[in-house]
Design a protein around this motif. Sequence first.
Motif, PDB file in Angstrom:
ATOM      1  N   MET A  77       0.846  -1.188   0.000  1.00 43.30           N
ATOM      2  CA  MET A  77       0.000   0.000   0.000  1.00 43.30           C
ATOM      3  C   MET A  77       0.885   1.244   0.000  1.00 43.30           C
ATOM      4  O   MET A  77       1.829   1.336   0.786  1.00 43.30           O
ATOM      5  CB  MET A  77      -0.913  -0.004   1.234  1.00 43.30           C
ATOM      6  N   ALA A 112      -2.036   6.163   0.603  1.00 44.47           N
ATOM      7  CA  ALA A 112      -3.194   5.286   0.774  1.00 44.47           C
ATOM      8  C   ALA A 112      -3.244   4.749   2.202  1.00 44.47           C
ATOM      9  O   ALA A 112      -4.323   4.657   2.811  1.00 44.47           O
ATOM     10  CB  ALA A 112      -3.125   4.129  -0.219  1.00 44.47           C
ATOM     11  N   ARG A 113      -2.086   4.399   2.732  1.00 46.90           N
ATOM     12  CA  ARG A 113      -2.034   3.915   4.113  1.00 46.90           C
ATOM     13  C   ARG A 113      -2.449   5.011   5.085  1.00 46.90           C
ATOM     14  O   ARG A 113      -3.187   4.763   6.049  1.00 46.90           O
ATOM     15  CB  ARG A 113      -0.628   3.413   4.433  1.00 46.90           C
ATOM     16  N   ASN A 145      -4.454   7.557   4.453  1.00 43.55           N
ATOM     17  CA  ASN A 145      -5.906   7.738   4.332  1.00 43.55           C
ATOM     18  C   ASN A 145      -6.658   6.675   5.111  1.00 43.55           C
ATOM     19  O   ASN A 145      -7.652   6.971   5.784  1.00 43.55           O
ATOM     20  CB  ASN A 145      -6.317   7.688   2.862  1.00 43.55           C
ATOM     21  N   ARG A 146      -6.183   5.453   5.002  1.00 43.78           N
ATOM     22  CA  ARG A 146      -6.847   4.350   5.708  1.00 43.78           C
ATOM     23  C   ARG A 146      -6.792   4.577   7.224  1.00 43.78           C
ATOM     24  O   ARG A 146      -7.792   4.406   7.922  1.00 43.78           O
ATOM     25  CB  ARG A 146      -6.200   3.022   5.344  1.00 43.78           C
ATOM     26  N   THR A 155     -13.154   8.119  -1.509  1.00 44.38           N
ATOM     27  CA  THR A 155     -11.961   7.484  -0.946  1.00 44.38           C
ATOM     28  C   THR A 155     -12.350   6.507   0.144  1.00 44.38           C
ATOM     29  O   THR A 155     -11.802   5.396   0.237  1.00 44.38           O
ATOM     30  CB  THR A 155     -11.002   8.551  -0.374  1.00 44.38           C
ATOM     31  N   ARG A 173     -13.671   3.389  -1.452  1.00 40.76           N
ATOM     32  CA  ARG A 173     -12.629   2.570  -2.077  1.00 40.76           C
ATOM     33  C   ARG A 173     -11.936   1.694  -1.032  1.00 40.76           C
ATOM     34  O   ARG A 173     -11.602   0.544  -1.314  1.00 40.76           O
ATOM     35  CB  ARG A 173     -11.603   3.454  -2.774  1.00 40.76           C
ATOM     36  N   ARG A 174     -11.713   2.261   0.123  1.00 44.30           N
ATOM     37  CA  ARG A 174     -11.043   1.498   1.181  1.00 44.30           C
ATOM     38  C   ARG A 174     -11.998   0.512   1.857  1.00 44.30           C
ATOM     39  O   ARG A 174     -11.591  -0.579   2.242  1.00 44.30           O
ATOM     40  CB  ARG A 174     -10.475   2.459   2.230  1.00 44.30           C
ATOM     41  N   PHE A 175     -13.261   0.927   2.018  1.00 44.19           N
ATOM     42  CA  PHE A 175     -14.242   0.115   2.751  1.00 44.19           C
ATOM     43  C   PHE A 175     -15.554   0.123   1.962  1.00 44.19           C
ATOM     44  O   PHE A 175     -16.440   0.944   2.229  1.00 44.19           O
ATOM     45  CB  PHE A 175     -14.450   0.683   4.161  1.00 44.19           C
ATOM     46  N   ASP A 233     -17.311  -3.701   6.262  1.00 40.40           N
ATOM     47  CA  ASP A 233     -15.851  -3.669   6.103  1.00 40.40           C
ATOM     48  C   ASP A 233     -15.244  -2.626   7.043  1.00 40.40           C
ATOM     49  O   ASP A 233     -14.167  -2.844   7.607  1.00 40.40           O
ATOM     50  CB  ASP A 233     -15.484  -3.330   4.659  1.00 40.40           C
ATOM     51  N   GLY A 259     -12.677  -3.221  10.085  1.00 45.96           N
ATOM     52  CA  GLY A 259     -11.429  -2.465  10.095  1.00 45.96           C
ATOM     53  C   GLY A 259     -11.196  -1.763  11.418  1.00 45.96           C
ATOM     54  O   GLY A 259     -10.084  -1.795  11.960  1.00 45.96           O
TER      55      GLY A 259
END
Length: 217
Positions: A1, A5-6, A8-9, A42, A45-47, A52, A56
């Motif tokens: 990742m 992106a990491r 943002n997550r 965004t 996209r991640r969840f 999900d 997470g």
Amino acid sequence: MRADARRNREQILRAAREVFVGEGPDAPLDEIARRAGVGIATLYRRFPQRADLFRGVANEVLTALTDAAREALAAEGDPVEALRRFMHRALDLKIGSVMPSLLGRVSLDEILDGAGGDAVDPIDELLLRAQAAGQIRPDVVFGDITMMIMRLSRPLPGGGQFPDDDALAHRHLDVYVDGLRPSGSPRPTTMLSGPAVDAPAFKRLRERVLDDARADD
């Protein structure tokens, strides 16, 4: 990742944890994205599904709890202070508010399978090490540590009536940890942090809560 992106997550999960604590697991996802500083696209996209996101958040909280326990166990120095540092870090995770709100939305098996290890053994070892050093009374057990963290990490009734709620919980945790010391041990020298809610301050807080309740009637 990728690093962005990491990041943002991590921001989404942190924001979701805060929103779930304050508004419950059915809170609008738009609010989570806003607090995370990302667009709703965004977040999706991640969840892709709300479930999900639940998984997470739960996995992130338990993984962070385990990491905190392991780091405290690996630290040199006073075993009581290692236990205290762990408990303060665990308190910041708001586990007593987050996990109960998610149980039933995601299974315990899913939570445990996705977590980065089991926190039980390192937490218990922290306690046993402090007891072996004669710094914690011998009748204290694992549940006295974890259940108190869960109790203190639940917000006070009244929602946002007391903005210093988190700081007050850390103050109470220091009082509690000092109370775990055995009879005859030296007097604790811990400086209590957070707000000191004396009788006049409590009366002012109570009046504020009553005023808001009257306004809602």
